[in-house]
Design a protein around this motif. Sequence first.
Motif, PDB file in Angstrom:
ATOM      1  N   ILE B  44       0.400  -1.546  -0.074  1.00  0.00           N
ATOM      2  CA  ILE B  44       0.247  -0.387   0.232  1.00  0.00           C
ATOM      3  C   ILE B  44       0.552   0.817  -0.035  1.00  0.00           C
ATOM      4  O   ILE B  44       0.510   2.277  -0.756  1.00  0.00           O
ATOM      5  CB  ILE B  44      -1.037  -0.157   1.726  1.00  0.00           C
ATOM      6  CG1 ILE B  44      -1.778  -0.927   0.848  1.00  0.00           C
ATOM      7  CG2 ILE B  44      -1.589   1.246   0.951  1.00  0.00           C
ATOM      8  CD1 ILE B  44      -2.900  -1.012   2.186  1.00  0.00           C
ATOM      9  N   GLU B  45       2.120   0.745   1.041  1.00  0.00           N
ATOM     10  CA  GLU B  45       3.158   2.175   0.960  1.00  0.00           C
ATOM     11  C   GLU B  45       3.533   2.713  -0.401  1.00  0.00           C
ATOM     12  O   GLU B  45       3.538   3.816  -1.121  1.00  0.00           O
ATOM     13  CB  GLU B  45       3.544   2.108   2.012  1.00  0.00           C
ATOM     14  CG  GLU B  45       3.690   2.422   3.972  1.00  0.00           C
ATOM     15  CD  GLU B  45       4.668   2.214   3.886  1.00  0.00           C
ATOM     16  OE1 GLU B  45       3.951   1.865   5.715  1.00  0.00           O
ATOM     17  OE2 GLU B  45       5.943   1.693   4.088  1.00  0.00           O
ATOM     18  N   GLN B  46       4.469   1.497  -0.844  1.00  0.00           N
ATOM     19  CA  GLN B  46       4.481   1.981  -2.299  1.00  0.00           C
ATOM     20  C   GLN B  46       3.317   1.764  -3.228  1.00  0.00           C
ATOM     21  O   GLN B  46       3.793   3.279  -4.383  1.00  0.00           O
ATOM     22  CB  GLN B  46       4.199   0.594  -3.137  1.00  0.00           C
ATOM     23  CG  GLN B  46       5.799   0.342  -4.436  1.00  0.00           C
ATOM     24  CD  GLN B  46       6.846   0.330  -3.830  1.00  0.00           C
ATOM     25  OE1 GLN B  46       7.689   1.071  -2.994  1.00  0.00           O
ATOM     26  NE2 GLN B  46       6.777   2.131  -4.992  1.00  0.00           N
ATOM     27  N   ALA B  49       2.644   5.683  -2.663  1.00  0.00           N
ATOM     28  CA  ALA B  49       4.462   6.569  -3.125  1.00  0.00           C
ATOM     29  C   ALA B  49       4.450   6.390  -5.181  1.00  0.00           C
ATOM     30  O   ALA B  49       4.476   7.622  -5.731  1.00  0.00           O
ATOM     31  CB  ALA B  49       5.720   6.079  -2.794  1.00  0.00           C
ATOM     32  N   ASP B  50       3.877   5.545  -5.905  1.00  0.00           N
ATOM     33  CA  ASP B  50       3.604   5.417  -7.219  1.00  0.00           C
ATOM     34  C   ASP B  50       2.877   6.574  -7.382  1.00  0.00           C
ATOM     35  O   ASP B  50       2.758   7.114  -8.201  1.00  0.00           O
ATOM     36  CB  ASP B  50       3.358   4.433  -7.217  1.00  0.00           C
ATOM     37  CG  ASP B  50       4.502   3.232  -7.384  1.00  0.00           C
ATOM     38  OD1 ASP B  50       4.053   2.258  -7.377  1.00  0.00           O
ATOM     39  OD2 ASP B  50       5.939   3.463  -7.045  1.00  0.00           O
ATOM     40  N   ALA B  51       1.702   6.620  -6.731  1.00  0.00           N
ATOM     41  CA  ALA B  51       1.145   7.547  -7.022  1.00  0.00           C
ATOM     42  C   ALA B  51       0.965   8.957  -6.753  1.00  0.00           C
ATOM     43  O   ALA B  51       0.092   9.959  -7.064  1.00  0.00           O
ATOM     44  CB  ALA B  51      -1.082   7.058  -6.704  1.00  0.00           C
ATOM     45  N   GLY B  52       2.359   9.278  -5.747  1.00  0.00           N
ATOM     46  CA  GLY B  52       2.582  10.572  -5.496  1.00  0.00           C
ATOM     47  C   GLY B  52       2.374  11.213  -4.393  1.00  0.00           C
ATOM     48  O   GLY B  52       2.163  12.125  -4.008  1.00  0.00           O
ATOM     49  N   LEU B  53       1.580   9.823  -3.269  1.00  0.00           N
ATOM     50  CA  LEU B  53       0.713  10.157  -2.514  1.00  0.00           C
ATOM     51  C   LEU B  53       2.008  10.793  -1.026  1.00  0.00           C
ATOM     52  O   LEU B  53       1.240  11.228  -0.077  1.00  0.00           O
ATOM     53  CB  LEU B  53      -0.688   9.760  -2.133  1.00  0.00           C
ATOM     54  CG  LEU B  53      -1.442   9.630  -3.021  1.00  0.00           C
ATOM     55  CD1 LEU B  53      -2.757   8.317  -2.994  1.00  0.00           C
ATOM     56  CD2 LEU B  53      -2.477  11.268  -3.501  1.00  0.00           C
TER      57      LEU B  53
END
Lengths: 208, 224
Positions: B44-46, B49-53
Amino acid sequence: MATPAAKQYKTLGEEIWKGRAEKTNAELFALTYGALVVQLIQDYEDYEEVNKQLEKMGYNIGTRLIEDFLARSNLGRCADFREVGEVVAKVGFKSFLNISPTVTHGGQPPAASPTRASTPQPAAPGSSFTLTFDENPLAEFVELPEEALEGGLWFSNIYCGVIRGALEMVQMQVQATFISDVLRGDESTEIRVTLSKYLEEEVPVGDD
Amino acid sequence: MSLNALADPPPALMDAAAMDYFTIELVNTLRESSAVAIARTKKIEQEMADAGLLPPPAPPSTAAKRDSARDSMTSTPKLESSSKQGLSDEEEALRQRLEAIGMHVGANTAERLCHDRALFTDTLDAIKFICKELWVACWDKQVDNLRTNHRGVYVLQDNTFKPVTRISSWEGRQDALRRARIYVAMSGGIIRGALARLGFQAAVVPEISSLPQCTFQVKLPKGS
């Protein structure tokens, strides 16, 4: 109606229980198990998966318990699957948990085609017995939330694994599943154990 | 007499060997489930992070000490303290779960043992209760030695601590020690949970230097 054999198992179960050298507080078991189930629900977020994990846990325990059990009880091979049910209920559960579920035997399935097995089979695959639990040490402090009920959680699924693991070590492949549980609002708590097949004794590698 | 027996029935018993097997499998099961939970969190963290959040996960800290060769993929902030103790993320997650289960057991056990008496006002009385009645209820004996620095730190010593008396490992003494240290995380939780239910917030640190002896350092807030 208690046949002489059934009474003999009851007595044996009680004797073994009394003879168990070390006993421990079953409440600790109940509390620990309850907290474990909660943790597993949090970790897996999937009740079916939790059921599987509890069963797997039980399986591993059962494979060890059976050796202990055979050493203490000095029982030989059961003559048929009926006897397996009696022993599991009256001697097995009694000697480890000090409870005595009642056992009802399922009808024997009709005889299959002539068997090709080299050893005579004491019961046809499909034979079953049902264990009915009047008391369940695991469930003493437990109330299941709505979500768990709807999600299909079988709280005490560890028992099913223990039965499966123990019997597999004595060459019986069985399916053990809950069919009802008072924790889910059912009238009774029942596990059905069905024989899938007998397992051939493993010949050690290198023996020809 | 019979009324008393009804109100306070003797506890149900079970076979101790079966309980031992259960405890062993409990640890194995939790080790797996905590790995599943960690993996899900990291995923979920990844994704976030990928979504820029979220900022990308921090690279593993090279200064962190590890006593096992296992690598941790990322070092999430809340598990940072574990790297100081030399535990991998997975071992720390397991330790936390065992402690949490212990706290549940300890709190409920203490409650049942104390249901017909007034609360402890004195810290020392609470500790003595732990050393005697709680220890007997859980581990069939009393603590062998109690020390204190009279400033809120108590050290409880059990020379033959039941949960670890039977631990043996075919891999040798070091491995047995390592496994014992994992198991006693739950015991520490039991003590902590019991004290919490009695109204005392404590930090409990189990320590094993040589089996089967185990000590628990109990630290209560200043003014205790």
